[in-house]
Each structure stands twice: as structure tokens, then as C-alpha cells.
Motif scaffolding. Structure first.
Motif, PDB file in Angstrom:
ATOM      1  N   GLY A  93       1.070  -1.174   0.023  1.00  0.00           N
ATOM      2  CA  GLY A  93       0.004  -0.039   0.093  1.00  0.00           C
ATOM      3  C   GLY A  93       0.786   1.301  -0.010  1.00  0.00           C
ATOM      4  O   GLY A  93       1.973   1.412  -0.563  1.00  0.00           O
ATOM      5  N   GLY A 145      -3.248   9.307   7.086  1.00  0.00           N
ATOM      6  CA  GLY A 145      -3.336   8.069   7.918  1.00  0.00           C
ATOM      7  C   GLY A 145      -2.282   8.379   9.202  1.00  0.00           C
ATOM      8  O   GLY A 145      -2.383   8.121  10.367  1.00  0.00           O
ATOM      9  N   ASN A 179      -8.193   6.303  10.351  1.00  0.00           N
ATOM     10  CA  ASN A 179      -8.108   5.767   9.066  1.00  0.00           C
ATOM     11  C   ASN A 179      -6.722   5.087   9.003  1.00  0.00           C
ATOM     12  O   ASN A 179      -6.582   4.098   8.524  1.00  0.00           O
ATOM     13  CB  ASN A 179      -7.868   7.116   7.865  1.00  0.00           C
ATOM     14  CG  ASN A 179      -7.986   6.351   6.711  1.00  0.00           C
ATOM     15  OD1 ASN A 179      -8.366   5.453   6.116  1.00  0.00           O
ATOM     16  ND2 ASN A 179      -6.839   6.749   5.732  1.00  0.00           N
ATOM     17  N   LYS A 216      -6.037   1.543  10.482  1.00  0.00           N
ATOM     18  CA  LYS A 216      -6.393   0.513   9.639  1.00  0.00           C
ATOM     19  C   LYS A 216      -5.403   0.262   8.419  1.00  0.00           C
ATOM     20  O   LYS A 216      -5.347  -0.559   7.448  1.00  0.00           O
ATOM     21  CB  LYS A 216      -7.823   0.738   8.659  1.00  0.00           C
ATOM     22  CG  LYS A 216      -8.920   1.078   9.853  1.00  0.00           C
ATOM     23  CD  LYS A 216     -10.248   1.562   9.237  1.00  0.00           C
ATOM     24  CE  LYS A 216     -11.122   1.981  10.119  1.00  0.00           C
ATOM     25  NZ  LYS A 216     -12.284   2.435   9.565  1.00  0.00           N
ATOM     26  N   ASN A 217      -4.378   1.146   8.437  1.00  0.00           N
ATOM     27  CA  ASN A 217      -3.360   1.372   7.193  1.00  0.00           C
ATOM     28  C   ASN A 217      -2.041   0.712   7.606  1.00  0.00           C
ATOM     29  O   ASN A 217      -1.313   1.510   8.458  1.00  0.00           O
ATOM     30  CB  ASN A 217      -3.543   2.764   6.560  1.00  0.00           C
ATOM     31  CG  ASN A 217      -2.566   2.836   5.308  1.00  0.00           C
ATOM     32  OD1 ASN A 217      -1.527   1.794   5.261  1.00  0.00           O
ATOM     33  ND2 ASN A 217      -2.860   3.735   4.838  1.00  0.00           N
TER      34      ASN A 217
END
Length: 376
Positions: A69, A123, A298, A301-302
Motif C-alpha cells: 500500500g 493516515g 484511518n 487500518k493502514n
């Protein structure tokens, strides 16, 4: 070696700032090389997770997911240092960073607005005002997170905040500098008191105390640590007053002013870019202010965001911050030099930190009195 002509130095300085401020990606194409010139790349082992400098930054599962990612990072750090940090992280971890850089006030507005609308993409958020970091926590922007070094960090003063909702990533340091083409070596200032010498009258540059937490902290340091009458002596120099550090540094590089009270990190970046500037670390100490960093909901979750938090608080991330001219928040490791300069550690008596409590108790009064004293 520094450039021999002021004009060329200013061009290099302005070019570096303008390119770094464009936003997006990890900064300029040569940021990895610049970062390596500041501090050689560490030993990296990614055969089973990620181990840097012998310290485990991520297990194999987190590393693989992070590399698949990318990270969206919002930061109020200086444009050049943010670009270098993003490039260094990417070089050490193999994880891509998309960076958005704004001043603290504007960043605060954007983060709260996007969070309130349920569309905050960042993030990780880095903010240079600890009171704004508290506001992010109250608004639910920051999520609790424990880095692999959490237990060690939690034992240190003022590093872990609100049970890991955010951390002191590093400290900004404020000292002074001079133009080493305009000032002869035997005439150069070496102490805070030297700035009050009448030979500098009309040649000193300062940023107004209301421009941000770093300069507010400097004003507090000058009055409480140096001398209660220090402002009198400095204002008598009829200094040129600036609204931003970037404009102040341009004036210093051009020789429009010859000495200036300056943020260490941004000034060192200008020096590395070729500006004829020499920094000074005075024996009586320097002032410091917080740079706070937290993982958003956020980001929780990253995997890339979690890895960035881990890396920032790792030995490698902390040493790279120090190499740029920040003071590491970790006191269990040495403060690596910033080029030819040696800044103090965070727990040294010569490093005086302007705390959130100081800002709440005295901030408005400091700015109001400073404005009157300097007729600003």
C-alpha cells in the motif's frame, strides 16, 4: 563547500524551498541523496520483518502489507525537512509516501474539517503545536497506538501522550546564525549576549513572537533563562522583524541582515542548499518546542501508516531527525550531530522546552508584551 557568491546561494536556497513546497510524493528527486549526505543509510535487514540498526520496526506481516500500500501523510513540518523525511522513510522501508504540507493553523482547519465530514484521508498527522494536538485527540482524530518501542518511550518525560494517541516525534530547536560572507570570523557572535553588541544595530533579524510556538518559546527562553531584561537589549538593536522564517532566511542569505535568531532545522537546510550561513549553538542553551505526531482512525487500518509511526519513533527515525537539526525525543540514544553542529539531548539542562502548560499559562501575555516592547 559553500558557494562564493550571495546571489548563487540565494538561488540555491529558493530553488530548494520552492521544489520541496510543491507537495505530493516524497519531495525532490534528489532527496534520498541529500538525506544520505546528512546521515549514512543504516544497516537494514528485511528477511523476516524489518530490522533497522538492530531494532525491530515491523514484523513480516506488517511489512508486506505496508509495501503493498502507501501512506498519506499530513504534516506541518518545514517543507524541505518533510520532503527529506518522506524520502528517507521510503528508502529505508520501501513504502511510498504521499505528503501534504501546510502551516499548523491551516493544517488544523483542514484536518478537523475533513474529519468532521468523515473523509480524512491522512493516515498520520504531524503538528507543531501541542495544543492543536490535544484538540485532535478531543475531536477523535487520533487513535490510540502502541509502537514497538512504546514501553521504553512511556518511561521518558513528555514523549507518550494520552495513552499513545500521539507522541512527541522530535523537538524543534531555536538558536541563532550569521552570514559568514558578511561577517568576519573574529567578529562572529558566539553567545546570546553577543547579539546585544551595538555593532549589530540594524543588522539583526527576528521573527515576531506571535508567528508560532517556536518563536513564542524563544521569547520565553530569552526572558526567563537568559535575562529578564534581554528583550530590552534586543529591541534596542532595532531588529528587522519578519512574519516567517523562510523570508528571514532569504534576507540573511542575501546579506540584508547579518545575524538572526533562527530555527535550527530550517537554517541548516538553507546552509546545506548553499546559503552563506553559519549556525551557533550557544553555551547558555537553546529553546525547544514540540512536534507531535499521531495515527488517525484511518491510519489505524493502514499498515503503511502504522509502519511510519513505528519508524518515526525507532532509533533510525530519531537519528535522521537529529541529523536534520531536530532534537530527538528519545533520551535513551545519543543525539547524532547535525553536520558540524552538536545539539543537546532532550534531557540536557541546556535544552529548554516550551511546554503546552507554558503556552497556556503565559503565551498570550508573552506575545502581547513582546509586541509592545518591539513596537510590532
Amino acid at each position: 563547500m559553500k558557494l562564493s557568491r550571495w546571489g548563487a546561494a540565494v538561488v540555491a536556497l529558493l530553488l530548494s524551498v520552492s521544489l520541496a513546497a510543491c507537495g505530493g510524493g516524497a519531495g525532490r528527486p534528489d532527496d534520498v541523496a541529500v538525506a544520505a549526505s546528512m546521515l549514512p543509510m543504516p544497516a537494514i535487514d528485511d528477511t523476516d520483518g524489518l530490522v533497522i540498526h538492530g531494532e525491530k520496526v515491523a514484523d513480516a506481516e506488517l511489512l508486506a502489507a505496508a509495501r503493498a500500500g502507501s501512506l498519506n501523510w499530513y504534516t506541518a513540518s518545514g517543507a524541505e525537512s518533510a520532503g527529506l523525511t518522506a524520502a528517507r522513510f521510503q528508502a529505508e522501508t520501501g513504502v511510498k509516501v504521499d505528503m501534504t504540507r501546510l502551516p499548523s493553523g491551516k493544517l488544523n482547519e483542514r484536518v478537523l474539517s475533513e474529519h468532521g465530514a468523515g473523509r480524512l484521508s491522512a493516515g498520520v498527522v504531524t503538528i507543531t503545536d501541542p495544543i492543536l494536538a490535544e484538540g485532535f485527540t478531543a475531536a477523535g482524530v487520533f487513535a490510540p497506538y502502541r509502537t514497538p518501542t512504546y514501553d521504553t518511550l512511556d518511561k521518558m518525560k513528555s514523549v507518550v501522550w494520552n495513552d499513545g494517541r500521539y507522541y512527541t516525534a522530535y523537538y524543534s530547536a531555536y538558536a541563532f546564525a550569521y552570514n559568514d560572507l558578511a561577517v568576519e570570523p573574529d567578529e562572529a557572535p558566539g553567545s546570546w549576549e553577543d547579539l546585544l553588541d551595538s555593532k549589530w544595530k540594524g543588522k539583526v533579524g527576528v521573527v515576531n513572537a506571535g508567528a508560532g510556538g517556536t518563536v513564542q518559546g524563544l521569547a520565553d527562553f530569552q526572558e526567563r533563562v537568559l535575562d529578564k531584561d534581554y528583550w530590552d537589549g534586543l529591541s534596542a538593536q532595532k531588529p528587522r522583524i519578519f512574519d516567517t522564517t523562510s523570508v528571514q532566511l532569504e534576507a540573511l542569505a542575501r546579506g540584508e541582515i547579518e545575524v538572526a535568531t533562527t530555527g535550527f532545522n530550517s537554517t541548516y537546510g538553507a546552509e546545506k542548499a548553499g546559503a552563506p550561513i553559519e549556525l551557533v549553538v550557544p553555551k547558555k542553551g537553546i529553546s525547544g518546542t514540540f512536534n507531535m505526531q499521531g495515527l488517525t482512525e484511518n491510519g489505524a487500518k493502514n499498515p503503511a501508516a502504522r509502519l511510519f509511526m513505528n519508524w518515526t519513533m525507532s532509533r533510525s527515525g530519531q537519528e535522521f531527525a537529529a541529523a536534520q537539526g531536530f532534537v530527538s525525543s528519545r533520551t535513551d540514544i545519543d543525539q547524532v550531530p547535525t553536520g558540524q553542529y552538536q545539539l543537546p539531548k532532550a534531557d540536557d539542562t541546556g535544552f529548554v522546552v516550551y511546554t503546552p502548560e507554558d503556552a497556556k499559562a503565559r503565551g498570550e501575555d508573552i506575545v502581547a508584551r513582546w509586541n509592545r516592547k518591539f513596537a510590532f
